[in-house]
Scaffold this motif. Structure first.
Motif, PDB file in Angstrom:
ATOM      1  N   ALA A 195       4.870   5.277   4.117  1.00  0.00           N
ATOM      2  CA  ALA A 195       3.947   4.133   4.020  1.00  0.00           C
ATOM      3  C   ALA A 195       2.509   4.626   3.878  1.00  0.00           C
ATOM      4  N   ILE A 196       2.154   5.666   4.654  1.00  0.00           N
ATOM      5  CA  ILE A 196       0.770   6.159   4.589  1.00  0.00           C
ATOM      6  C   ILE A 196       0.524   6.886   3.265  1.00  0.00           C
ATOM      7  N   LEU A 197       1.516   7.649   2.836  1.00  0.00           N
ATOM      8  CA  LEU A 197       1.353   8.403   1.590  1.00  0.00           C
ATOM      9  C   LEU A 197       1.138   7.471   0.400  1.00  0.00           C
ATOM     10  N   LEU A 198       1.901   6.372   0.364  1.00  0.00           N
ATOM     11  CA  LEU A 198       1.904   5.530  -0.828  1.00  0.00           C
ATOM     12  C   LEU A 198       0.923   4.355  -0.758  1.00  0.00           C
ATOM     13  N   GLY A 199       0.717   3.808   0.432  1.00  0.00           N
ATOM     14  CA  GLY A 199       0.096   2.490   0.514  1.00  0.00           C
ATOM     15  C   GLY A 199      -1.423   2.472   0.533  1.00  0.00           C
ATOM     16  N   ASP A 200      -1.973   1.323   0.120  1.00  0.00           N
ATOM     17  CA  ASP A 200      -3.387   1.043   0.353  1.00  0.00           C
ATOM     18  C   ASP A 200      -3.542   0.326   1.690  1.00  0.00           C
ATOM     19  N   ARG A 201      -2.491  -0.375   2.047  1.00  0.00           N
ATOM     20  CA  ARG A 201      -2.504  -1.135   3.302  1.00  0.00           C
ATOM     21  C   ARG A 201      -1.080  -1.175   3.826  1.00  0.00           C
ATOM     22  N   ILE A 202      -0.953  -1.194   5.154  1.00  0.00           N
ATOM     23  CA  ILE A 202       0.379  -1.203   5.765  1.00  0.00           C
ATOM     24  C   ILE A 202       0.462  -2.413   6.680  1.00  0.00           C
ATOM     25  N   PHE A 216      -2.877  -2.055   8.817  1.00  0.00           N
ATOM     26  CA  PHE A 216      -3.666  -0.825   8.780  1.00  0.00           C
ATOM     27  C   PHE A 216      -4.101  -0.565   7.348  1.00  0.00           C
ATOM     28  N   ARG A 217      -5.353  -0.214   7.189  1.00  0.00           N
ATOM     29  CA  ARG A 217      -5.841   0.147   5.862  1.00  0.00           C
ATOM     30  C   ARG A 217      -5.724   1.654   5.710  1.00  0.00           C
ATOM     31  N   ASP A 236      -3.532  11.172  12.655  1.00  0.00           N
ATOM     32  CA  ASP A 236      -4.150  10.165  13.530  1.00  0.00           C
ATOM     33  C   ASP A 236      -3.634   8.770  13.199  1.00  0.00           C
ATOM     34  N   LEU A 237      -3.604   8.463  11.891  1.00  0.00           N
ATOM     35  CA  LEU A 237      -3.158   7.134  11.477  1.00  0.00           C
ATOM     36  C   LEU A 237      -1.679   6.943  11.829  1.00  0.00           C
ATOM     37  N   LYS A 238      -0.910   7.988  11.640  1.00  0.00           N
ATOM     38  CA  LYS A 238       0.515   7.911  11.963  1.00  0.00           C
ATOM     39  C   LYS A 238       0.714   7.592  13.453  1.00  0.00           C
ATOM     40  N   GLY A 239      -0.104   8.232  14.289  1.00  0.00           N
ATOM     41  CA  GLY A 239      -0.025   7.976  15.736  1.00  0.00           C
ATOM     42  C   GLY A 239      -0.343   6.520  16.056  1.00  0.00           C
TER      43      GLY A 239
END
Ligand SMILES: Nc1ncnc2c1ncn2[C@@H]1O[C@H](COP(=O)(O)OP(=O)(O)OP(=O)(O)O)[C@@H](O)[C@H]1O
Ligand SMILES: [Mg+2]
Length: 255
Positions: A195-202, A216-217, A236-239
């Motif tokens: 999700a973080i690798l691909l997305g602009d927003r989750i 999350f942006r 950090d975002l993953k956490g």
């Protein structure tokens, strides 16, 4: 065109009982935005995509395609299990949507072959799905959606059944393919890294019935490569996302 979901709720009927799958789900996807939807198993992610694709009608709420006359855009969905027809060759599968829309054979093949080439499938156009590896089937499933040049692209965990390495290669390819053709994308996954690798927003959904729990942006610049996964900002975002998702995932595991 933007995609706007307003307070969508849907319940299935299972042996006379109501099973609430989604409850009051609202979110927007901007014109060129790649939105990932994360949530535990059974929280209604596939249901949500089917509603966006017009395959299911919600009992409450609605989907608007803002800026699209007729509110009826061409959507394409990549299914969780690739969804290829076993009795059709790779080429027939990939061009099926075009054929259904009355596109002639020459044009169908003219559009499909460059994509097949790029996906490493040009030597397998006359093979049947059972003759392909799982990764190849997933790629054919992606191409079937891409070849129609949809206005909205909906993807349901297209890489979930792949080994970790193949998945990385295909995620990288997908980033490049999408770089060429910006459009609203809704991509369902239960893989936070993906999700973080691909997305602009989750968008994070709760356990069933799925509700929007948080958003999350993701601000990593594009074009992105897999290298972004090794940065401290990624960790950090993953956490942060995991802290939000954890309770929902644990509640499903307890059931
Ligand atoms: N056609 C159906 N009829 C009845 N119940 C259904 C149907 N499709 C899904 N459900 C139920 O609705 C809930 C949501 O299902 P859905 O497939 O949307 O979840 P999901 O988030 O995609 O799950 P997963 O991550 O496992 O793919 C589940 O409890 C499921 O059992
Ligand atoms: Mg699903």
């Amino acid at each position: 065109m933007q995609v706007a979901c307003h307070e969508i709720s849907l319940a299935y009927r299972v042996r006379g009982k109501r099973l609430e799958a989604l409850s009051d789900v609202s979110f927007r996807v901007a014109e060129h935005e790649f939105v990932c939807v994360l949530g535990p198993s059974g929280c209604g992610k596939t249901t949500l995509l089917k509603i966006l694709a017009g395959l299911l009608q919600p009992q409450r709420g609605r989907v608007d395609f803002v800026g699209r006359p007729g509110n009826n855009p061409l959507t394409a969905m990549v299914f969780q299990d690739h969804g290829l027809f076993p009795w059709m060759t790779v080429l027939q599968n990939v061009t099926f949507g075009l054929e259904m829309r009355g596109v002639g054979r020459d044009e169908r093949e003219g559009r499909a072959f460059p994509l097949l080439e790029r996906a490493g499938l040009s030597r397998f156009t006359r093979n049947y799905p059972h003759e392909l590896s799982i990764g190849m089937k997933q790629r054919a499933g992606l191409l079937r959606a891409f070849v129609t040049d949809p206005e909205v692209l909906l993807m349901d965990e297209p890489f979930a059944s792949l080994d970790a390495q193949t998945k990385l290669v295909l995620q990288d390819e997908l980033l490049r393919m999408l770089g060429d053709v910006p459009r609203p994308v809704v991509y369902v996954t239960h893989d936070i890294d993906e999700a973080i690798l691909l997305g602009d927003r989750i968008i994070v959904l709760t356990a069933r019935p799925g509700r929007v729990q948080g958003e999350f942006r993701v601000t990593f610049p594009r074009p992105r490569t897999l290298a972004v996964m090794h940065t401290p900002a990624f960790a950090d975002l993953k956490g942060l996302i995991w802290r939000q998702l954890e309770e929902a995932v644990r509640s499903v595991a307890r059931q």
